[in-house]
Design a protein around this motif. Structure first.
Motif, PDB file in Angstrom:
ATOM      1  N   MET A 211      27.416  68.988 -41.297  1.00  0.00           N
ATOM      2  CA  MET A 211      26.010  69.188 -40.281  1.00  0.00           C
ATOM      3  C   MET A 211      25.670  67.863 -39.643  1.00  0.00           C
ATOM      4  O   MET A 211      24.962  67.893 -38.426  1.00  0.00           O
ATOM      5  N   VAL A 212      25.772  66.670 -40.125  1.00  0.00           N
ATOM      6  CA  VAL A 212      25.052  65.364 -39.461  1.00  0.00           C
ATOM      7  C   VAL A 212      26.018  65.292 -38.259  1.00  0.00           C
ATOM      8  O   VAL A 212      25.547  64.770 -37.148  1.00  0.00           O
ATOM      9  N   THR A 215      24.705  67.632 -35.738  1.00  0.00           N
ATOM     10  CA  THR A 215      23.341  67.156 -35.203  1.00  0.00           C
ATOM     11  C   THR A 215      23.198  66.027 -34.256  1.00  0.00           C
ATOM     12  O   THR A 215      22.801  65.695 -33.449  1.00  0.00           O
ATOM     13  N   GLY A 216      24.365  64.845 -34.816  1.00  0.00           N
ATOM     14  CA  GLY A 216      24.350  63.671 -34.203  1.00  0.00           C
ATOM     15  C   GLY A 216      24.656  63.663 -32.734  1.00  0.00           C
ATOM     16  O   GLY A 216      24.242  63.168 -31.839  1.00  0.00           O
ATOM     17  N   MET A 217      25.811  64.723 -32.529  1.00  0.00           N
ATOM     18  CA  MET A 217      26.251  65.066 -31.288  1.00  0.00           C
ATOM     19  C   MET A 217      25.237  65.719 -30.326  1.00  0.00           C
ATOM     20  O   MET A 217      24.999  65.656 -29.086  1.00  0.00           O
ATOM     21  N   ARG A 236      27.421  76.730 -29.964  1.00  0.00           N
ATOM     22  CA  ARG A 236      28.790  76.722 -30.860  1.00  0.00           C
ATOM     23  C   ARG A 236      28.550  76.278 -32.347  1.00  0.00           C
ATOM     24  O   ARG A 236      29.330  76.959 -33.212  1.00  0.00           O
ATOM     25  N   MET A 237      27.668  75.364 -32.520  1.00  0.00           N
ATOM     26  CA  MET A 237      27.321  75.181 -33.816  1.00  0.00           C
ATOM     27  C   MET A 237      26.897  76.304 -34.836  1.00  0.00           C
ATOM     28  O   MET A 237      27.452  76.551 -35.949  1.00  0.00           O
ATOM     29  N   ARG A 238      26.222  77.149 -34.109  1.00  0.00           N
ATOM     30  CA  ARG A 238      25.471  78.522 -34.825  1.00  0.00           C
ATOM     31  C   ARG A 238      26.924  79.146 -35.144  1.00  0.00           C
ATOM     32  O   ARG A 238      26.992  80.131 -35.749  1.00  0.00           O
ATOM     33  N   ILE A 239      27.704  79.568 -33.963  1.00  0.00           N
ATOM     34  CA  ILE A 239      28.753  80.356 -34.040  1.00  0.00           C
ATOM     35  C   ILE A 239      29.818  80.004 -35.267  1.00  0.00           C
ATOM     36  O   ILE A 239      30.265  80.898 -35.883  1.00  0.00           O
ATOM     37  N   VAL A 240      29.928  78.688 -35.254  1.00  0.00           N
ATOM     38  CA  VAL A 240      30.828  78.220 -36.307  1.00  0.00           C
ATOM     39  C   VAL A 240      30.267  78.522 -37.798  1.00  0.00           C
ATOM     40  O   VAL A 240      31.076  78.698 -38.759  1.00  0.00           O
ATOM     41  N   GLY A 241      29.040  78.616 -37.934  1.00  0.00           N
ATOM     42  CA  GLY A 241      28.348  79.091 -39.027  1.00  0.00           C
ATOM     43  C   GLY A 241      27.536  77.921 -39.833  1.00  0.00           C
ATOM     44  O   GLY A 241      27.179  78.032 -40.944  1.00  0.00           O
ATOM     45  N   ASN A 246      16.126  70.204 -39.674  1.00  0.00           N
ATOM     46  CA  ASN A 246      14.993  69.843 -39.009  1.00  0.00           C
ATOM     47  C   ASN A 246      15.185  68.963 -37.591  1.00  0.00           C
ATOM     48  O   ASN A 246      14.697  69.122 -36.630  1.00  0.00           O
ATOM     49  N   PHE A 247      16.299  67.913 -37.853  1.00  0.00           N
ATOM     50  CA  PHE A 247      16.550  67.304 -36.727  1.00  0.00           C
ATOM     51  C   PHE A 247      17.346  67.941 -35.715  1.00  0.00           C
ATOM     52  O   PHE A 247      17.040  67.444 -34.388  1.00  0.00           O
ATOM     53  N   THR A 248      18.029  68.838 -35.972  1.00  0.00           N
ATOM     54  CA  THR A 248      18.773  69.692 -34.955  1.00  0.00           C
ATOM     55  C   THR A 248      17.767  70.447 -34.208  1.00  0.00           C
ATOM     56  O   THR A 248      17.789  70.598 -33.063  1.00  0.00           O
TER      57      THR A 248
END
Length: 820
Positions: A211-212, A215-217, A236-241, A246-248
């Protein structure tokens, strides 16, 4: 965002905040262990566990006590326990003790080095931290992901992020480029450097992204204004699962604001609503920003109301956004609510509040805030100090602003810019240029604000030579092709009479915005080059830039200056019908002058009465000026009366009305107006002309004999008079609005201020250079005719800027076509 989290986590107390009960339990445990072992064997595991407990519980005193016991027992801790003790001192910023312990550890390993490196880093002693990393590498210790992630974070904190390239090379050689911890640290490093593409390559190489990493990218793309890529990666992150944290959410909301896709931002708000992150500080702040930028202030306020309000950050953010959105009264009301809520303002709160005072020009409230700033000890803070300077400058108190600037111990480029801009806005271009010179002597680098402001100062005082020098200086910086600076250069050259260089700057700009086109069109207009102004307008229509109110002011001015009645009326009609631009006072002024100057005084008067709002002074004065040209005494009297109803002490109106009566030879009315002016204390502005030579400005008034070169000037004028008569010059006595003999009128004509300045220029300036003269009033018809002939006689270009426009005299012809 991630860096901010880390900095929060790294903050810890510098003194013991021990819980008494925990201390007693820890000590009892320790004493029990001491009495339970009769063996002289030293139990390093128990001491290590107790030290870990002290770190967790914030018990500095007990930790020091344990260290004393360890020393008494022979200091026989193993490496694992020594590293725990080292970490204990690092956590409490006790670096001297930590460094001494580090030096005493006989078998240091990678953990020992990294622990002390982190200590130096969090105490901002970056050089020692880098030196320790070099020792670690030099002594042959293991370089693992823990080491690289720590060093990369150190480089970011030290603002040495570009050294991350070298560390990345080492990471790649050792095969750690697929590690999530190292990869995330590299992404952060490249993000700070502005290399989003390099960060993406690092991200793609991470084998098991957590997750980090995601979020970092996402945050990297946002920080480098790659907003669209940020939203794609989030999708894409949501599709991956992966579920955003909060930072995202904070980063994605910022991307939505950057792209102005406010509906997408509201959808993200809905997603965040389903989580527990809505009350998180960073998410709430970005939501407030989203709704304020979308002009949905009510929803922004609702988000704010639902947030915890015990932190100053959301209060400061709301106040700042209100102040920046020209809702200054709301900003002040929010500050009052904050004070009632017993939340203490910080430097950013006060700076935003002062910005609101500056916008409202509320000097009284600004003074009160200044007193509060002094009481809380923030008067030397650079943000607050700069905001105070700006507030006083915009309230017309430049002496207070300059005093604060002089007393400030840490003036930044913003401080310099604030006082320079203040003097430019106050119309004191000379002082602004003097401060800019001081700024350069203090070796403070200028910004685009600096260069655009001082160029504006040059334009205001028509100082071509300093303006050209500043242009040369900007070429040596990164701002020579900057659009804002380029626009200021176009404006400066146009207002200083050098329209060719203005066009050259325009052509060399990488991109043209609305201001660029408007500056060029207005420049051509004021120089009487209506053909070029209209061509530039047609070119503008072929681009993505759409004309606005300022564009049409320039176009209508060009038409009125050239007497293009039909085209002017067509442009005025298209402005309303095609571009849906509501005419303002400036547009109506141009049209009234166009109609009136063309002799259609009745149509001009009819247009004035059709204006859907109360006609301004400019409109009535335009009609009055047209009446002067066409000697319409009655309409001129009515126009003057309307102006004086709005501004009873307007000096120009009294003079214009006096000129109408003088042209009609109604000397009794002229005397009556002069008596009225004297009774009201109104003085006619004296005619002045000035010319610059070798950095000095030489001023001349009508009949001036105070100049050191008066004899030479008079001699030159006699020679010019003789030559002009040989070329067919006949004095135009109508330009002398006095009841005197023709001989006196001719003598008065030849000592007009512009002729004195011209004679001086012919004597003292190089014969190959054009003569540039500025006059504060409208050039008279006789001087216009005489100077046309003189330009042919002396074979020099003469450029005169009067109160309305430029006149370019070349080979006996004027650029205005004798229509002005």
């Amino acid at each position: 965002m991630i860096r901010l989290l880390r900095s929060k986590l790294l903050q810890h107390p510098n003194h013991c905040k021990s819980n008494t009960a925990l201390c007693i339990i820890t000590q009892r445990t320790f004493l029990a262990q001491r009495t339970s072992y009769s063996s002289p064997e030293f139990n390093t595991y128990i001491y290590g566990s107790l030290l870990q407990s002290c770190i967790r519980n914030g018990d500095y005193a007990t930790g020091k006590y344990l260290h004393c016991e360890i020393i008494k027992k022979g200091n026989c801790l193993d490496l694992f326990a020594n590293n725990i003790l080292l970490n204990f001192y690092v956590k409490y910023d006790s670096l001297p003790d930590a460094a001494k312990l580090f030096d005493e550890i006989p078998d240091r390993n990678t953990v020992s080095f990294v622990t002390l490196i982190q200590g130096y880093s969090q105490c901002l002693r970056f050089s020692e931290a880098i030196g320790l990393f070099s020792r670690l590498h030099g002594e042959g210790h293991e370089l693992n992901p823990f080491v690289f992630s720590t060093v990369l974070k150190l480089l970011v904190s030290a603002e040495w992020a570009k050294l991350g390239f070298s560390v990345h090379a080492c990471v790649y050689k050792l095969g750690f480029n697929s590690d999530a911890f190292v990869g995330t640290a590299l992404i952060d490093c490249y993000s700070v450097c502005g290399y989003a593409e390099c960060a993406r390559q690092v991200f793609d190489a991470i084998e098991y992204k957590d997750m980090v990493s995601w979020t970092g990218m996402v945050a990297c793309y946002v920080e480098n204004e790659c907003f669209e890529e940020s939203l794609k990666l989030f999708s894409r992150m949501r599709i991956v699962g992966f579920k955003p944290n909060n930072f995202t959410f904070a980063s994605v909301l910022k991307a939505c604001v950057g792209l102005e896709v406010f509906n997408v931002g509201k959808a993200v708000h809905g997603c965040a609503f389903k989580t527990s992150y809505l009350e998180e500080l960073f998410v709430g702040v970005e939501l407030i920003d989203l709704y304020i930028k979308s002009r949905d202030v009510d929803d922004a306020l609702q988000v704010f109301e639902e947030m915890p309000k015990d932190d100053v950050i959301p209060w400061s953010f709301m106040i700042a956004r209100y102040a920046q959105s020209e809702q200054s009264e709301e900003a002040i009301e929010m500050f009052c609510r904050m004070r009632r809520g017993l939340v203490l303002p910080n430097q950013f709160t006060l700076a935003s509040l002062l910005q609101a005072c500056a916008s409202l020009v509320d000097l009284q409230l600004g003074n009160q805030i200044h007193c509060h700033v002094v009481k809380v000890g923030l008067d030397m803070n650079v943000f607050v100090s700069n905001a105070l300077m700006d507030m006083y400058a915009k309230c017309g108190r430049m002496e207070n602003s300059l005093q604060l600037f002089s007393e400030s111990p840490n003036c930044t480029d913003v401080s310099w810019n604030t006082v320079i801009v203040g003097y430019v806005q106050a119309g004191n271009g000379e002082k602004a240029l003097s401060l800019f010179k001081d700024m350069l002597e203090c070796q403070v680098q200028g910004t685009e604000v600096t260069y655009s402001s001082v160029l504006r100062a040059c334009a205001g005082i028509a100082a071509l030579e300093p303006g050209s020098q500043i242009h040369s200086l900007s070429v040596k910086t990164i701002y020579d092709k900057n659009t804002v600076v380029g626009n200021a250069l176009i404006d400066m050259y146009a207002k200083c009479g050098n329209i060719k260089d203005a066009r050259l700057v325009f052509d060399t700009l990488r991109e043209h915005d609305q201001v660029s086109w408007n500056a060029m069109i207005s420049g051509y207009s004021v120089h009487g080059l209506y053909g070029e102004a209209l061509k530039t307008f047609e070119l503008m229509l072929e681009t993505e830039c759409k004309p606005d109110k300022v564009t049409f002011v320039g176009i209508l001015s060009a038409c009125s200056n050239a007497g293009l009645l039909d085209r002017g009326q067509a442009y005025f009609k298209s402005m309303v019908e095609e571009y849906d631009i509501e005419p303002c006072a400036e547009h109506y002024t141009c049209m009234v002058w166009l109609l009136g100057r063309s002799g259609h005084l009745e149509k001009a008067a009819k247009l004035v009465h059709e204006i859907p709002f109360e006609p301004s002074v400019m409109v009535w004065r335009a009609l009055l000026s047209a009446c002067v040209i066409h000697n319409d005494v009655e309409l001129g009297r009515i126009s003057a009366q309307r102006v004086l109803e709005i501004e009873p002490e307007d000096e120009a109106t009294h003079v214009l009305l006096s000129n109408i009566y003088a042209n009609a030879r109604r000397w009794g009315n002229v005397a009556s107006i002069r008596t009225s002016m004297k009774r009201k204390g109104i003085r006619k502005e004296p005619g002045l002309s000035w010319i610059e030579n070798q950095g000095r400005v030489h001023y001349f008034s009508v009949g001036d004999t105070s100049h050191p070169d008066t004899k030479l000037i008079n001699g030159m004028l006699e020679w010019l008079n003789m030559k002009a008569r040989n070329e067919g010059y006949v004095p135009d006595f109508s330009s002398v609005l006095l009841d005197v003999e023709d001989v006196d009128k001719e003598q008065r004509l030849w000592v007009h201020s512009e002729r004195l300045a011209l004679a001086y220029g012919l004597i003292r300036t190089p014969s190959i250079s054009p003569l540039r003269i500025i006059k504060n009033l409208r050039i008279c018809a006789d001087c216009h005719a005489a100077i046309k002939l003189i330009s042919k006689i002396v074979q020099r270009d003469i450029i005169i800027r009067d109160m309305n426009r430029f006149h370019h005299f070349h080979e006996g012809i004027c650029s205005c076509g004798d229509y002005w």
